[in-house]
Design an enzyme around this catalytic site. Structure first.
Site, short mmCIF file in Angstrom:
data_model
loop_
_atom_site.label_atom_id
_atom_site.label_comp_id
_atom_site.label_asym_id
_atom_site.label_seq_id
_atom_site.Cartn_x
_atom_site.Cartn_y
_atom_site.Cartn_z
CD GLU A 23 96.10 60.32 55.81
OE1 GLU A 23 96.06 59.86 56.96
OE2 GLU A 23 95.21 60.11 54.95
CG HIS A 150 88.42 49.45 63.98
ND1 HIS A 150 88.04 48.20 63.55
CD2 HIS A 150 89.09 50.02 62.96
CE1 HIS A 150 88.50 48.03 62.30
NE2 HIS A 150 89.14 49.12 61.93
CD GLN A 213 85.72 65.02 51.53
OE1 GLN A 213 85.22 66.00 50.99
NE2 GLN A 213 86.35 65.14 52.67
P1 FAD Z 1 94.20 47.11 64.38
O1 FAD Z 1 94.83 47.88 65.47
O2 FAD Z 1 94.74 45.76 64.07
O3 FAD Z 1 92.65 46.99 64.72
C1 FAD Z 1 91.71 46.47 63.78
C2 FAD Z 1 90.52 45.84 64.55
O4 FAD Z 1 90.94 44.64 65.19
C3 FAD Z 1 89.97 46.72 65.65
O5 FAD Z 1 88.59 46.49 65.72
C4 FAD Z 1 90.68 46.24 66.90
O6 FAD Z 1 89.93 46.50 68.06
C5 FAD Z 1 90.80 44.75 66.61
N1 FAD Z 1 92.03 44.16 67.16
C6 FAD Z 1 93.26 44.71 67.16
N2 FAD Z 1 94.18 43.88 67.71
C7 FAD Z 1 93.50 42.75 68.03
C8 FAD Z 1 93.89 41.53 68.59
N3 FAD Z 1 95.16 41.28 68.91
N4 FAD Z 1 92.92 40.58 68.79
C9 FAD Z 1 91.64 40.82 68.43
N5 FAD Z 1 91.22 41.99 67.91
C10 FAD Z 1 92.13 42.93 67.68
N6 FAD Z 1 94.53 52.20 55.76
C11 FAD Z 1 95.31 51.93 54.67
O7 FAD Z 1 95.07 50.94 53.95
N7 FAD Z 1 96.37 52.75 54.34
C12 FAD Z 1 96.69 53.85 55.10
O8 FAD Z 1 97.64 54.54 54.79
C13 FAD Z 1 95.88 54.15 56.25
N8 FAD Z 1 96.13 55.23 57.04
C14 FAD Z 1 95.39 55.45 58.17
C15 FAD Z 1 95.71 56.56 59.00
C16 FAD Z 1 94.97 56.80 60.17
C17 FAD Z 1 95.34 57.96 61.04
C18 FAD Z 1 93.90 55.95 60.51
C19 FAD Z 1 93.08 56.21 61.74
C20 FAD Z 1 93.55 54.87 59.69
C21 FAD Z 1 94.30 54.60 58.52
N9 FAD Z 1 94.00 53.52 57.67
C22 FAD Z 1 94.79 53.27 56.56
C23 FAD Z 1 92.83 52.68 57.93
C24 FAD Z 1 93.17 51.43 58.78
O9 FAD Z 1 93.99 50.56 58.05
C25 FAD Z 1 91.84 50.75 59.13
O10 FAD Z 1 91.12 51.55 60.03
C26 FAD Z 1 91.92 49.31 59.60
O11 FAD Z 1 90.60 48.75 59.53
C27 FAD Z 1 92.41 49.12 61.02
O12 FAD Z 1 93.74 49.42 61.15
P2 FAD Z 1 94.44 49.40 62.61
O13 FAD Z 1 95.87 49.64 62.37
O14 FAD Z 1 93.72 50.30 63.54
O15 FAD Z 1 94.19 47.88 63.01
#
Ligand code: FAD
Length: 283
Positions: A23, A150, A213
């Site tokens: 990444e 999360h 970091q």
């Molecule tokens: P979701 O899957 O939507 O989950 C977020 C929270 O909501 C979780 O607590 C989940 O349990 C809950 N949730 C999910 N769906 C529902 C639902 N339908 N109803 C109720 N609750 C729900 N961030 C950036 O800004 N840019 C990046 O490029 C980036 N890259 C990343 C790469 C990796 C490998 C990882 C692990 C994280 C990255 N992130 C990035 C961080 C990420 O955006 C955050 O962790 C964010 O807070 C959650 O994203 P998610 O896609 O897991 O969200």
């Protein structure tokens, strides 16, 4: 090459063939010649994927496309990230078209962090974005997983339920948040499998380079730091990078010995430490 195809040949418990991926992020000053050099150097490890992070609300969109084009010119397989908070369906669809027009086959679909002023428009959670991408494109979709849950999720059960929504919406692979305690990862894989999810789960590795970091990363995520590791970092402040590298070598070796599908390195655009680690792992 699509995610499914990449990880199909990764691991069958008889032959170890973990896939390495990196990444990187678009540099803040917009000058990506250094990033290009770092990635060109890492190419010798034959990465299955280079993933490129996405700035909140699409702040880095144009630069990202330029960077992705330069990686494709290096004949690298890429996986741009895409977040959905703070933006609209129309903007996302436009970006997806641009990505597909470049010939890219994969995307990492994320919600993004809800920062102050980062309003929710069309998508509330990543599962809605996954569904949209699945309907509108032929891209292979990766999603995020959290070995320690999360940070907003009250329980691991709820977090796994939400992971399942992303899988049911069309995801093909799960890339995890960084962690330092492999037992937490193995337990997570078991819980995910027990929930009926059989997709490849690729562990995210962030080698520690400096304490600042580490503090920043652990303030954004639930991450257990093993006691002996945190004690060493505290005791030898001048050797943080060396200690971090040695820790990552052991961590990665243990993961490989336990048949992971791959290792996904959060490089922080620094090839040197990643190279020191990869040169010391037995595949
Ligand atoms: P979701 O899957 O939507 O989950 C977020 C929270 O909501 C979780 O607590 C989940 O349990 C809950 N949730 C999910 N769906 C529902 C639902 N339908 N109803 C109720 N609750 C729900 N961030 C950036 O800004 N840019 C990046 O490029 C980036 N890259 C990343 C790469 C990796 C490998 C990882 C692990 C994280 C990255 N992130 C990035 C961080 C990420 O955006 C955050 O962790 C964010 O807070 C959650 O994203 P998610 O896609 O897991 O969200």
């Amino acid at each position: 090459m699509e995610l499914k195809e990449i990880y199909q040949t990764a691991n069958n418990y008889l032959t170890k063939n973990p896939k390495i991926s990196f990444e990187v992020f678009p540099p803040k000053d917009g000058n990506f010649s250094n990033l290009f050099e770092q990635v060109r150097y890492l190419k010798k490890y034959n990465p299955a994927l280079i993933s490129l992070t996405y700035g909140a609300g699409g702040s880095t969109r144009d630069l990202s496309l330029e960077i992705l084009r330069s990686f494709l010119d290096l004949e690298l397989n890429v996986m741009p990230h895409l977040t959905c908070v703070g933006t609209t369906k129309e903007l996302i669809e436009h970006y997806l078209i641009q990505i597909e027009n470049l010939g890219i086959e994969n995307i990492l679909a994320l919600r993004g962090d809800i920062l102050e002023g980062n309003k929710i428009f069309d998508f509330r959670h990543a599962n809605e974005l996954v569904e949209f991408i699945y309907q509108k494109t032929t891209l292979s979709i990766g999603v995020a997983g959290y070995p320690e849950g999360h940070i907003e999720s009250p329980t691991m059960e709820q977090d796994i339920e939400n992971l399942k929504r992303k899988v049911d919406a069309g995801a093909s692979a799960i890339f995890t948040q960084l962690f330092f305690n492999n037992d937490k990862f193995y337990k997570y894989v078991e819980t995910v499998r027990n929930a009926g999810i059989n997709l490849p789960i690729i562990p995210g590795i962030m080698p520690v380079r400096n304490v600042k970091q580490l503090e920043k990363m652990t303030s954004l995520a639930r991450v257990d730091i093993p006691k002996n590791f945190s004690e060493s970092l505290e005791k030898f402040p001048n050797d943080v990078k060396k200690i971090g590298t040695e820790f990552a070598i052991h961590q990665c070796q243990d993961l490989i010995d336990n048949n992971v599908y791959g290792l996904h390195f959060f490089t922080l655009n620094n090839a040197e430490q990643i190279s020191d680690i990869l040169d010391n792992i037995l595949f």
